[in-house]
Design an enzyme around this catalytic site. Structure first.
Site, PDB file in Angstrom:
ATOM      1  N   ASP A 114       0.840  -1.205   0.000  1.00 37.46           N
ATOM      2  CA  ASP A 114       0.000   0.000   0.000  1.00 37.46           C
ATOM      3  C   ASP A 114       0.870   1.248   0.000  1.00 37.46           C
ATOM      4  O   ASP A 114       1.558   1.538   0.978  1.00 37.46           O
ATOM      5  CB  ASP A 114      -0.896  -0.025   1.242  1.00 37.46           C
TER       6      ASP A 114
ATOM      7  N   TYR B 294       3.160   9.610  -0.590  1.00 34.56           N
ATOM      8  CA  TYR B 294       4.224   8.968   0.205  1.00 34.56           C
ATOM      9  C   TYR B 294       5.577   9.162  -0.490  1.00 34.56           C
ATOM     10  O   TYR B 294       6.611   8.815   0.064  1.00 34.56           O
ATOM     11  CB  TYR B 294       3.983   7.457   0.378  1.00 34.56           C
TER      12      TYR B 294
ATOM     13  N   LYS C 137      -2.574   6.005  -4.362  1.00 38.19           N
ATOM     14  CA  LYS C 137      -3.649   6.971  -4.061  1.00 38.19           C
ATOM     15  C   LYS C 137      -3.382   8.312  -4.736  1.00 38.19           C
ATOM     16  O   LYS C 137      -2.235   8.753  -4.824  1.00 38.19           O
ATOM     17  CB  LYS C 137      -3.748   7.173  -2.539  1.00 38.19           C
TER      18      LYS C 137
ATOM     19  N   HIS D 167      -7.301   9.760  -1.991  1.00 37.80           N
ATOM     20  CA  HIS D 167      -6.598   9.708  -0.709  1.00 37.80           C
ATOM     21  C   HIS D 167      -7.301  10.542   0.372  1.00 37.80           C
ATOM     22  O   HIS D 167      -7.428  10.117   1.513  1.00 37.80           O
ATOM     23  CB  HIS D 167      -5.156  10.199  -0.920  1.00 37.80           C
TER      24      HIS D 167
END
Ligand code: A2P
Length: 283
Positions: free
Chosen positions: A44, A49, A74, A107
């Site tokens: 994930d 990120y 996301k 997200h």
């Protein structure tokens, strides 16, 4: 139990490895490869990120066939709206470089979510995204956006752990057979949770650690869980939860730990602005 069926006919491994806050340019690559070696088949990540490239490279280098690995990423807030989401999806596909993305999520549920969703629906039809879902939707946000969607989300990824069990949200989502995915499934390492006497007693009974009992509870509750760990033993251990079955009475004891409150309140004023300003995704 190792896999769950999604409402669009696809399947998802019940336990995934989350790479939030693992740095890019090395550490995420190493952690993803280590997780794949330990047996994880579900990773994930997210545009925000900043480590999609590392995840993609690790998957390509792992020697495991692409179709055996489930990858989530996301869309970040800056890319909301129809045109923005088309750009965001294309960027994630390019950075991951894995041909397609198994699951792509909105997200953060602010701004032009319906426009973004339309672009995600089109990308799903084109086969670029296999499944599409949302994240951080409270009941209030869910009721505002999801009734406008032509395609139901397959998941809503939200904070979930024994102290915050999202009862109202789960009832709403169950009506559309939408799975809950848990972030902070171990309460973000909350010591009160990880040393709770009820959980410690179950750990003793089943010969597991308390984290494993919590994750097992979540999976038995039908929740897809995304534990985080940088400790190799715990990374492996957190996947080793399929050889025990908590009884209905034990599940009830764990359900009773719910306080109804979490760390993050997506409905709080100012959250959207704060998050929008938090990250800038570069091409
Ligand atoms: P560590 O990285 O040293 O394993 P969450 O996934 O809810 O954000 O929680 C992550 C935190 O929980 C990290 O601090 C992690 O520490 C810790 N953790 C991960 N797995 C376990 C486990 N099985 N038992 C106890 N603590 C764990």
């Amino acid at each position: 139990m190792n896999n769950f069926a999604l409402n669009d006919g696809n399947t998802i491994p019940a336990v995934g490895f989350g790479v939030y806050l693992i740095p890019k340019d090395g550490p995420t690559y190493d952690a993803t490869l280590a997780a794949l070696k330990a047996g994880y088949r579900h990773i994930d990540t997210a545009a925000a990120y900043f480590n999609e490239e590392d995840v993609g490279r690790a998957v390509r280098d792992s020697g495991i066939p692409r179709e055996e690995i489930f990858i989530t990423s996301k869309l970040w807030l800056q890319d909301h709206g129809y045109e923005g989401a088309k750009r965001g999806i294309a960027r994630s596909l390019r950075k991951l470089d894995l041909g397609y993305i198994d699951l792509y999520l909105v997200h953060q549920p602010y701004g032009d979510v319906p426009g973004a969703w339309k672009a995600m629906e089109e990308a799903k039809t084109e086969g670029k995204l296999r499944s599409i879902g949302v994240s951080n939707m409270t009941p209030k946000i869910w009721n505002r956006f999801v009734p406008q969607f032509a395609t139901k989300p397959v998941v809503n990824q939200v904070e979930f752990h024994p102290f915050f069990q999202q009862r109202t949200l789960r009832e709403i989502m169950a009506a559309d057979d939408v799975k809950l995915e848990a972030w902070y499934p171990l309460g973000h390492g909350n010591a009160e949770l990880l040393t709770h006497p009820i959980i410690a007693a179950l750990a003793e009974k089943y010969g597991k650690n308390t984290g494993q009992i919590i994750l097992r509870f979540e999976v038995q509750e039908g929740v897809i869980t995304l534990p985080k760990s940088t400790n190799p033993e715990r990374i492996t251990g957190n996947l080793n939860i399929f050889d025990l079955e908590l009884t209905e009475e034990e599940l009830q004891e764990l359900r009773a730990l719910d306080t109804g409150k979490g760390f993050h309140d997506p409905d709080a004023p100012g959250v959207a602005e704060m998050l929008l300003n938090a990250y800038q995704i570069e091409d």
